[in-house]
Design a protein around this motif. Structure first.
Motif, PDB file in Angstrom:
ATOM      1  N   SER A   1      43.314  30.657  53.838  1.00  0.00           N
ATOM      2  CA  SER A   1      44.268  30.831  52.789  1.00  0.00           C
ATOM      3  C   SER A   1      43.740  30.605  51.343  1.00  0.00           C
ATOM      4  O   SER A   1      43.159  29.656  50.910  1.00  0.00           O
ATOM      5  CB  SER A   1      45.392  29.566  53.458  1.00  0.00           C
ATOM      6  OG  SER A   1      46.445  30.340  52.405  1.00  0.00           O
TER       7      SER A   1
ATOM      8  N   ALA B   1      45.262  38.136  51.991  1.00  0.00           N
ATOM      9  CA  ALA B   1      45.280  37.658  50.715  1.00  0.00           C
ATOM     10  C   ALA B   1      44.464  39.255  49.659  1.00  0.00           C
ATOM     11  O   ALA B   1      45.337  39.824  48.781  1.00  0.00           O
ATOM     12  CB  ALA B   1      45.003  37.122  49.814  1.00  0.00           C
TER      13      ALA B   1
ATOM     14  N   ASN C   1      47.246  34.702  54.467  1.00  0.00           N
ATOM     15  CA  ASN C   1      47.246  34.662  53.069  1.00  0.00           C
ATOM     16  C   ASN C   1      45.253  34.629  53.705  1.00  0.00           C
ATOM     17  O   ASN C   1      44.588  34.301  52.032  1.00  0.00           O
ATOM     18  CB  ASN C   1      47.581  33.586  52.253  1.00  0.00           C
ATOM     19  CG  ASN C   1      46.955  34.132  50.872  1.00  0.00           C
ATOM     20  OD1 ASN C   1      47.437  35.240  50.270  1.00  0.00           O
ATOM     21  ND2 ASN C   1      47.609  32.650  50.243  1.00  0.00           N
TER      22      ASN C   1
ATOM     23  N   THR D   1      47.364  41.858  49.984  1.00  0.00           N
ATOM     24  CA  THR D   1      48.706  41.508  49.547  1.00  0.00           C
ATOM     25  C   THR D   1      48.112  41.700  47.525  1.00  0.00           C
ATOM     26  O   THR D   1      48.855  42.620  47.252  1.00  0.00           O
ATOM     27  CB  THR D   1      48.925  40.076  49.643  1.00  0.00           C
ATOM     28  OG1 THR D   1      49.281  40.350  50.867  1.00  0.00           O
ATOM     29  CG2 THR D   1      50.185  39.133  48.601  1.00  0.00           C
TER      30      THR D   1
END
Length: 380
Positions: free
Chosen positions: A234, A274, A241, A277
């Protein structure tokens, strides 16, 4: 850095093949060694910065001072160490030499008939592999690593170790030589910092790196494969993430006497929640062809051409891009330890905005598209 002798890099790790070569293991004392490199650099062609000229340290090879040693424990078992500090000889900084920490290599190794185990900060196998193939030996504006497989977005690049040539906290293994074949395997739980303590019910933000690098050498032939995978559970400790970077490279070189030809080809894939995103999911394809041409007993001409293509996932909405770099150079030995060098490189790219720019003949150097290096290097 053009070097058969460079730091006698032969045996090690994820960094590595930067241990100590066999002759050093025969000694039972501590050796002080180093390298001083200084020269003139001119960079131009930037859309954002004025042309830059200056006297710089470490253009062909990073200036450094180091200590290495070995103790024979008997029964074919030895322990060896390397502590190495970078220097800036052109200005009033020492890079941590006086009272600071080492910032290049620092590791302890156990050596035996089983091979070599090394622990500490070391070269990545990818860097060592590139150094053995690149006509410019990963130095000057001709350096293959200025363009090849360094295109990870800066937002996650530091966390993923993008472009790193050394990593921290490495455990590496180098096999014995099996008829010319050696295999380097390495792992670090956090390659760019100390392994962090992770709170319960949260995910680790450490960048974990696995690497393997088999290389075959037989007379004039060198061929090998590098694979490494970087994962972060993450980026901020939250769920969903994660980030991943998978990289593989195939390369080789053959010395015909009149010319040594080199080639590299590889892919770097960036993925994970991630990355989705951030909208930067991509695959980078890079290749190099190059030649080292002896023109006298002391002089060699160096030439390389590199192309990198960046293909974004359609979901990112970003435009695919590519960059090309042509480099030519010359190195002239004044003695076994001292040489003059000159190099010129020109880069062209279809830069789109500032999102992951293939923007310089020097990595992270203000969008310069062409560069010249002229210098002097001495090893001791």
């Amino acid at each position: 850095m053009q070097e058969e002798n460079y730091m006698q890099k032969k045996l090690i790790a994820l960094a590595v093949a930067g241990l100590v070569s066999a002759p050093a293991f025969a000694q039972s004392n501590v050796t002080v060694y180093g390298l001083v490199d200084v020269g003139f650099s001119n960079l131009g062609g930037s859309s954002t910065h004025k042309n830059r000229s200056g006297i710089d340290s470490g253009l062909q090879s990073g200036s450094r001072i180091g200590f290495r040693g070995v103790e024979d424990l008997g029964n074919g078992l030895k322990v060896a160490f390397v502590l190495e500090q970078g220097l800036n000889v052109d200005r009033n900084t020492s890079g941590g030499l006086l009272g600071g920490s080492t910032n290049r290599q620092s590791y302890l190794a156990l050596v035996g008939n089983f091979g070599t185990f090394a622990f500490g900060r070391q070269y990545t196998p990818q860097h060592t592999f590139f150094d053995s193939i690149d006509p410019f030996n990963t130095g000057t504006v001709g350096n293959v690593e200025n363009l090849y497989a360094t295109g990870v977005n800066s937002a996650v690049g530091a966390d993923l170790g993008a472009g790193a040539i050394r990593l921290d906290n490495v455990v590496a293994y180098v096999s014995p030589d099996f008829g010319g074949l050696t295999v380097t395997a390495a792992y670090t739980a956090n390659g760019l910092a100390d392994e962090s303590a992770t709170e319960k019910n949260t995910k680790s933000t450490d960048a974990k790196v696995w690497a393997i690098n088999p290389v075959y050498k037989n007379g004039p032939l060198l061929v090998g494969l590098n694979y490494h995978r970087i994962t972060i559970d993450s980026l901020d400790g939250t769920s969903n993430n994660d980030a991943k970077n998978s990289v593989w490279d195939l390369g080789g070189a053959y010395d015909f006497g009149a010319v040594r030809l080199s080639a590299l080809y590889g892919k770097s894939k960036l993925s994970g929640d991630a990355i989705d995103t951030l909208g930067i999911k991509n695959t980078q394809t890079s290749w190099l062809v190059g030649a080292t041409i002896p023109v006298s007993e002391a002089g060699k001409v160096l030439v390389s051409y590199i192309k990198t293509e960046l293909d974004y996932s359609s979901s990112t909405g970003l435009k695919d891009r590519d960059a090309k770099k042509f480099s030519i150079g010359y190195t002239h030995d004044l003695s076994k330890r001292t040489n003059l060098y000159a190099a010129y490189a020109k880069l062209s790219s279809d830069k789109v905005g500032d999102d992951l720019a293939f923007d310089s003949v020097f990595r992270n150097e203000s969008n310069y598209k062409r560069g010249i290096n002229i210098g002097l290097r001495h090893k001791f």
